[in-house]
Structure formats: structure tokens, C-alpha cells
Design a protein around this motif. Structure first.
Motif, mmCIF file in Angstrom:
data_model
loop_
_atom_site.group_PDB
_atom_site.id
_atom_site.type_symbol
_atom_site.label_atom_id
_atom_site.label_comp_id
_atom_site.label_asym_id
_atom_site.label_seq_id
_atom_site.Cartn_x
_atom_site.Cartn_y
_atom_site.Cartn_z
ATOM 1 N N ILE A 282 49.386 2.743 -8.076
ATOM 2 C CA ILE A 282 50.108 1.770 -8.372
ATOM 3 C C ILE A 282 51.499 2.444 -8.546
ATOM 4 C CG2 ILE A 282 50.945 0.083 -10.033
ATOM 5 C CD1 ILE A 282 47.954 -0.471 -10.529
ATOM 6 N N THR B 230 46.304 -5.921 -3.858
ATOM 7 C CA THR B 230 45.600 -5.369 -5.116
ATOM 8 C C THR B 230 45.550 -3.712 -4.788
ATOM 9 O OG1 THR B 230 43.324 -5.407 -3.851
ATOM 10 C CG2 THR B 230 44.210 -7.343 -5.307
ATOM 11 N N HIS C 95 44.040 -4.071 -9.864
ATOM 12 C CA HIS C 95 45.404 -4.661 -10.436
ATOM 13 C C HIS C 95 46.074 -5.346 -9.159
ATOM 14 C CE1 HIS C 95 45.686 -3.964 -14.750
ATOM 15 N NE2 HIS C 95 45.315 -2.581 -14.355
ATOM 16 N N THR C 96 46.790 -6.309 -9.380
ATOM 17 C CA THR C 96 47.683 -7.172 -8.495
ATOM 18 C C THR C 96 48.910 -6.652 -8.340
ATOM 19 O OG1 THR C 96 46.049 -8.872 -8.372
ATOM 20 C CG2 THR C 96 48.409 -9.392 -7.423
ATOM 21 N N VAL C 97 49.716 -5.987 -7.388
ATOM 22 C CA VAL C 97 50.965 -5.664 -7.574
ATOM 23 C C VAL C 97 51.785 -6.442 -6.558
ATOM 24 C CG1 VAL C 97 52.411 -3.412 -6.786
ATOM 25 C CG2 VAL C 97 49.869 -3.352 -7.790
ATOM 26 N N HIS D 5 58.044 -2.299 -8.198
ATOM 27 C CA HIS D 5 56.766 -2.991 -8.213
ATOM 28 C C HIS D 5 56.801 -3.661 -9.764
ATOM 29 C CE1 HIS D 5 55.361 0.671 -9.826
ATOM 30 N NE2 HIS D 5 54.652 -0.064 -10.679
ATOM 31 N N GLU D 6 55.869 -4.855 -9.461
ATOM 32 C CA GLU D 6 55.641 -5.300 -10.736
ATOM 33 C C GLU D 6 54.093 -5.640 -10.776
ATOM 34 O OE1 GLU D 6 56.208 -9.536 -13.035
ATOM 35 O OE2 GLU D 6 57.748 -9.101 -11.764
ATOM 36 N N VAL D 7 53.305 -5.356 -11.934
ATOM 37 C CA VAL D 7 52.032 -5.425 -11.993
ATOM 38 C C VAL D 7 51.846 -6.877 -12.398
ATOM 39 C CG1 VAL D 7 49.675 -4.681 -12.919
ATOM 40 C CG2 VAL D 7 51.536 -3.047 -12.180
ATOM 41 N N MET E 263 48.973 -0.912 -18.548
ATOM 42 C CA MET E 263 49.921 -0.143 -17.904
ATOM 43 C C MET E 263 50.681 0.868 -18.529
ATOM 44 S SD MET E 263 49.280 -1.399 -14.913
ATOM 45 C CE MET E 263 50.492 -0.458 -14.479
#
Length: 142
Positions: A13, A78, A113-115, A122-124, A131
Motif C-alpha cells: 500500500i 484492493t 485493504h481498499t485503497v 493514497h487513502e486507505v 495503518m
């Protein structure tokens, strides 16, 4: 195994951002797995989240030559590598058509996780408690 799977997910990520080649995720994830003596299962991939659930891009969690271009702001996908003991690539699918098991019963672990790719990184979108990279050395944070 679980801590390494979590670290591999977070490392994958961390590289995400505008202009980054999707293949960088796989290189970082596989590097973490290799350093721990684990295998990244090539049976499972991350996926895009968009007008349909399992869409483009396909996120390979291992070194690969699949050219899908670069990440651009607004993309959502993801990162969800599956790490397996003993470099075991054998498997069977249970009758539920969902559960996979190695034929040797090697253990495995996965984090997901979805990013969202933003203009400046980026944002999770899932699980903010995991995180916290700075505290990962203290042990798993689940």
C-alpha cells in the motif's frame, strides 16, 4: 506468518500513488514474503472497485510483467496478498466454492485493504487501526 502478511500488505500500500506502476506493489509484497521465507500465492489477486466489484486493475502481489499502466487519481482497488508457508503452491477448493486449502495443510495468512489513489498519494478506505506503521514493530495491531 500473520505479522508478515500484514507487513507485506502495508508495504504494498505504501508505494501507491499517482503515476506509480501497479507492478511495484507485487515487487514490494514479494520482497517482504521472500525475506521471511514465505511464498506469495499467485492464485489470488487484488482487484478494482468500480462499476462492478472484481474489475480492472488486477493487482498481482508478486513480481510480474502484467503492464496495466500507472495509478491515477480516483482509482480504487484492493491490496490483499495471501502468504503461504513452505512455498506450497498445491491447493484444493472446498465444497463451499470459496475456501482454498493447500494439499499439504501449509498455513497461510491474508490481510486486505481498499485503497483510493488521490492527487498526492493514497487513502486507505478500510481499517484505519492497522495503518499505524510506526507501531508495527511492537506486534500485530488487530
Amino acid at each position: 506468518l500473520c505479522q508478515t502478511a500484514q507487513l507485506a500488505t502495508l508495504e504494498g500500500i505504501e508505494v501507491c500513488g499517482p503515476g506509480v506502476d501497479f507492478r511495484h506493489i507485487g515487487c514490494l509484497v514479494e520482497g517482504v514474503a521472500d525475506n521471511a521465507g514465505l511464498n506469495v500465492s499467485e492464485l489470488f489477486a487484488g482487484h478494482g472497485i468500480g462499476s462492478f466489484f472484481h474489475g480492472y486493475p488486477e493487482i498481482c502481489h508478486y513480481e510480474n510483467d502484467l503492464d496495466q499502466g500507472v495509478m491515477i487519481p480516483g482509482m480504487t482497488f484492493t491490496v490483499e496478498p495471501v502468504l503461504v508457508e513452505n512455498f506450497d503452491e498445491t491447493y484444493k477448493i472446498w465444497d463451499d466454492d470459496w475456501t482454498y486449502q493447500t494439499l499439504t495443510n501449509a498455513r497461510s495468512a491474508q490481510f486486505e485493504h481498499t485503497v483510493l489513489i488521490t492527487e498526492d498519494g493514497h487513502e486507505v478506505l478500510t481499517g484505519p487501526s492497522v495503518m499505524d506503521f510506526q507501531n508495527l514493530e511492537a506486534g500485530p495491531v488487530w
